[in-house]
Design a protein around this motif. Structure first.
Motif, PDB file in Angstrom:
ATOM      1  N   VAL A   1      40.882  60.950  77.678  1.00 32.76           N
ATOM      2  CA  VAL A   1      40.100  61.253  78.876  1.00 32.76           C
ATOM      3  C   VAL A   1      40.710  62.490  79.523  1.00 32.76           C
ATOM      4  CG1 VAL A   1      39.266  60.426  81.098  1.00 32.76           C
ATOM      5  CG2 VAL A   1      39.571  58.810  79.206  1.00 32.76           C
ATOM      6  N   ASP A   2      39.933  63.570  79.598  1.00 29.82           N
ATOM      7  CA  ASP A   2      40.418  64.839  80.134  1.00 29.82           C
ATOM      8  C   ASP A   2      40.268  64.849  81.658  1.00 29.82           C
ATOM      9  OD1 ASP A   2      41.210  67.406  80.586  1.00 29.82           O
ATOM     10  OD2 ASP A   2      39.519  68.356  79.551  1.00 29.82           O
ATOM     11  N   LEU A   3      41.384  64.961  82.353  1.00 29.07           N
ATOM     12  CA  LEU A   3      41.371  65.024  83.815  1.00 29.07           C
ATOM     13  C   LEU A   3      41.611  66.434  84.334  1.00 29.07           C
ATOM     14  CD1 LEU A   3      43.374  61.787  84.774  1.00 29.07           C
ATOM     15  CD2 LEU A   3      40.914  62.072  84.454  1.00 29.07           C
ATOM     16  N   SER A   4      41.412  67.427  83.492  1.00 28.47           N
ATOM     17  CA  SER A   4      41.644  68.821  83.917  1.00 28.47           C
ATOM     18  C   SER A   4      40.827  69.151  85.157  1.00 28.47           C
ATOM     19  CB  SER A   4      41.263  69.788  82.794  1.00 28.47           C
ATOM     20  OG  SER A   4      42.094  69.600  81.673  1.00 28.47           O
ATOM     21  N   GLY A   5      41.528  69.658  86.173  1.00 29.53           N
ATOM     22  CA  GLY A   5      40.854  70.055  87.402  1.00 29.53           C
ATOM     23  C   GLY A   5      40.465  68.911  88.314  1.00 29.53           C
TER      24      GLY A   5
ATOM     25  N   TRP B   1      36.665  58.377  84.005  1.00 30.59           N
ATOM     26  CA  TRP B   1      36.982  57.176  83.225  1.00 30.59           C
ATOM     27  C   TRP B   1      35.699  56.459  82.799  1.00 30.59           C
ATOM     28  CZ3 TRP B   1      41.012  54.595  87.009  1.00 30.59           C
ATOM     29  CH2 TRP B   1      42.230  55.290  86.938  1.00 30.59           C
ATOM     30  N   GLU B   2      34.825  56.254  83.786  1.00 30.36           N
ATOM     31  CA  GLU B   2      33.609  55.487  83.506  1.00 30.36           C
ATOM     32  C   GLU B   2      32.748  56.184  82.467  1.00 30.36           C
ATOM     33  OE1 GLU B   2      29.882  53.319  85.816  1.00 30.36           O
ATOM     34  OE2 GLU B   2      31.483  54.314  86.961  1.00 30.36           O
ATOM     35  N   ASP B   3      32.579  57.498  82.586  1.00 28.77           N
ATOM     36  CA  ASP B   3      31.779  58.245  81.602  1.00 28.77           C
ATOM     37  C   ASP B   3      32.369  58.094  80.202  1.00 28.77           C
ATOM     38  OD1 ASP B   3      30.080  59.078  83.581  1.00 28.77           O
ATOM     39  OD2 ASP B   3      30.970  61.077  83.791  1.00 28.77           O
ATOM     40  N   ALA B   4      33.712  58.194  80.105  1.00 32.85           N
ATOM     41  CA  ALA B   4      34.363  58.099  78.791  1.00 32.85           C
ATOM     42  C   ALA B   4      34.185  56.706  78.194  1.00 32.85           C
ATOM     43  CB  ALA B   4      35.844  58.437  78.922  1.00 32.85           C
ATOM     44  N   PHE B   5      34.320  55.677  79.008  1.00 33.51           N
ATOM     45  CA  PHE B   5      34.155  54.309  78.515  1.00 33.51           C
ATOM     46  C   PHE B   5      32.722  54.048  78.063  1.00 33.51           C
ATOM     47  CE2 PHE B   5      37.910  52.789  81.256  1.00 33.51           C
ATOM     48  CZ  PHE B   5      38.770  52.883  80.175  1.00 33.51           C
TER      49      PHE B   5
ATOM     50  N   LEU C   1      37.848  48.558  85.247  1.00 35.75           N
ATOM     51  CA  LEU C   1      36.678  49.350  84.889  1.00 35.75           C
ATOM     52  C   LEU C   1      36.324  49.150  83.416  1.00 35.75           C
ATOM     53  CD1 LEU C   1      34.562  51.440  85.694  1.00 35.75           C
ATOM     54  CD2 LEU C   1      36.218  53.229  85.133  1.00 35.75           C
ATOM     55  N   ALA C   2      37.341  49.093  82.566  1.00 32.84           N
ATOM     56  CA  ALA C   2      37.093  48.870  81.136  1.00 32.84           C
ATOM     57  C   ALA C   2      36.410  47.523  80.921  1.00 32.84           C
ATOM     58  CB  ALA C   2      38.405  48.932  80.365  1.00 32.84           C
TER      59      ALA C   2
END
Length: 417
Positions: A255-259, A270-274, A316-317
């Motif tokens: 999960v990329d948290l850049s920026g 997180w939700e989008d990635a899951f 969330l998962a």
């Protein structure tokens, strides 16, 4: 026309360690997963009406001595017998040291190839012959393939071999051979075992690793199962398709948290990635996931300095996965967002001290961390020790992260007070 199933590396009741450390992980279901996968294999064979099943070694898991494991396997073979399905089996390196492989009596529909020499078995009422040899000892390092019998003309010839071929990363070099060695026998299909990553290596002839029947840890990601092979009336492979049989899958997720500048935005990523991970699984099979958070973010210090946010991620998962998605572990590979800081006075002294530690290994050597390392679990201790090696590539990176976290906290930035 006829069909058969090719599976390998069942590792029945293989002990799984370390699961208790990961909160919320369904440890009991995981421990029973290898049996559930075997049940699915048997059900598939019966429902598809295959003529026989090939098991290319490692039914058991080495010196595992629970007799219930062997009896369970025998009962599943008996169910295949009731359906009129034959089984051709070789013993792999783990079976060679297994008490159960030597002591559990199997039903008469199961043909176990000898470990003394390669042999052949003609399949009744089918124009097929199976060649195979079991491991006599675990450390079988000779080329067994060259000892296999000659091709039988007018039959679909299958070779069953537990082998690392010429070497697969992460697998011991057992019964090594080359694809040329296999092709030289003139067989139509090579049913291999030992390598846990399912793949078709060749189609002339077919050389196939089905992979293991059920993934057992994060190194064995993705769908696991067997290959269903259809042979036409001309004794040619008409179809060779993978059948997923594992009761759950292991997955890795970055999960990329850049920026990312706020907790709300982080939750959204997180939700989008899951949801993307979950939607990519058409069969809704349960997933056990290792998450790695990456990128440069203003939240870096907070994520590395606190732990409460991990509960939000696990919750969330569970929500997105409808209790079919669990987190095995959360890893951080984050960098701070560069920001101008007042590095005068004590801040300057702190920066200089950390930089001295990075450039002078003797400073780190004065800190005796062995008592603390000995308190860590075995599978964690080695990784932590690697980070603390002053001559290793991770040491400077660790100090850079410590510097960023301390400076950010002292400056009252990044959400840390």
């Amino acid at each position: 026309m006829f069909q058969f199933l090719h599976a390998a590396d069942l590792h029945l009741d293989s002990p799984l360690t370390g699961l208790a450390r990961y909160e919320g992980l369904p440890a009991d279901e995981i421990r029973n997963a290898s049996r559930l996968a075997l049940d699915r294999l048997v059900n598939c064979a019966v429902e598809r009406g295959v003529r026989f099943v090939i098991l290319a070694g490692d039914i058991y898991d080495g010196s595992w001595r629970d007799a219930a494991t062997g009896l369970y396997f025998a009962s599943r073979m008996a169910r295949l017998r009731q359906a009129g399905i034959l089984v051709y089996l070789i013993q792999g390196n783990h079976d060679a040291e297994s008490v159960m492989a030597k002591s559990i009596r199997l039903p008469e529909n199961v043909h176990v190839f000898s470990g003394r020499r390669a042999g052949s078995a003609e399949v009744p009422d089918v124009a097929a012959v199976v060649h195979g040899r079991s491991f006599a000892t675990r450390a079988t390092e000779t080329n067994l393939a060259v000892q296999y019998p000659a091709r039988v003309e007018g039959r679909f010839n299958i070779g069953v071999l537990h082998t690392s071929l010429s070497g697969f990363e992460g697998h011991d070099s057992y019964a090594p051979c080359s694809l040329d060695d296999l092709a030289s026998k003139g067989y139509d299909y090579w049913a291999l075992g030992h390598v846990h990553n399912g793949q078709i290596l060749s189609r002339a002839p077919y050389v196939v690793y089905p992979g293991n029947l059920q993934g057992r840890n994060i190194r064995e990601t993705g769908p696991k199962g067997a290959y269903l092979v259809t042979v036409d009336d001309g004794l040619r492979v008409e179809d060779c398709g993978f059948v997923a049989l594992g009761s759950f899958q292991w997955r890795r997720l970055d999960v990329d948290l850049s920026g990312c500048a706020s907790v709300k935005e982080m939750h959204a990523r997180w939700e989008d990635a899951f949801r993307e991970l979950r939607s990519a699984e058409p069969d809704d099979s349960p997933l056990i996931v290792r998450v790695r958070l990456t990128g440069a973010t203003a939240l870096q210090a907070m994520l590395q300095g606190q732990t409460d946010w991990k509960l939000d991620l696990r919750a969330l998962a569970t929500d997105v996965g409808a209790e079919q998605l669990w987190l095995e572990k959360i890893e951080l590979d984050l960098a701070p967002v560069s920001a101008p800081l007042d590095l005068t006075g004590p801040m300057s002294e702190l920066t200089e001290a950390i930089q001295r530690a990075a450039s002078d290994p003797e400073i780190a050597a004065k800190a005796d961390l062995q008592p603390l390392l000995q308190k860590l679990p075995d599978d964690v201790r080695g990784e932590v020790a690697e980070w603390l090696r002053t001559d290793g590539p991770r040491y400077r990176r660790l100090l850079e992260e410590v510097e960023s976290m301390l400076l950010t906290r002292l400056a009252g930035q990044g959400g840390a007070q």
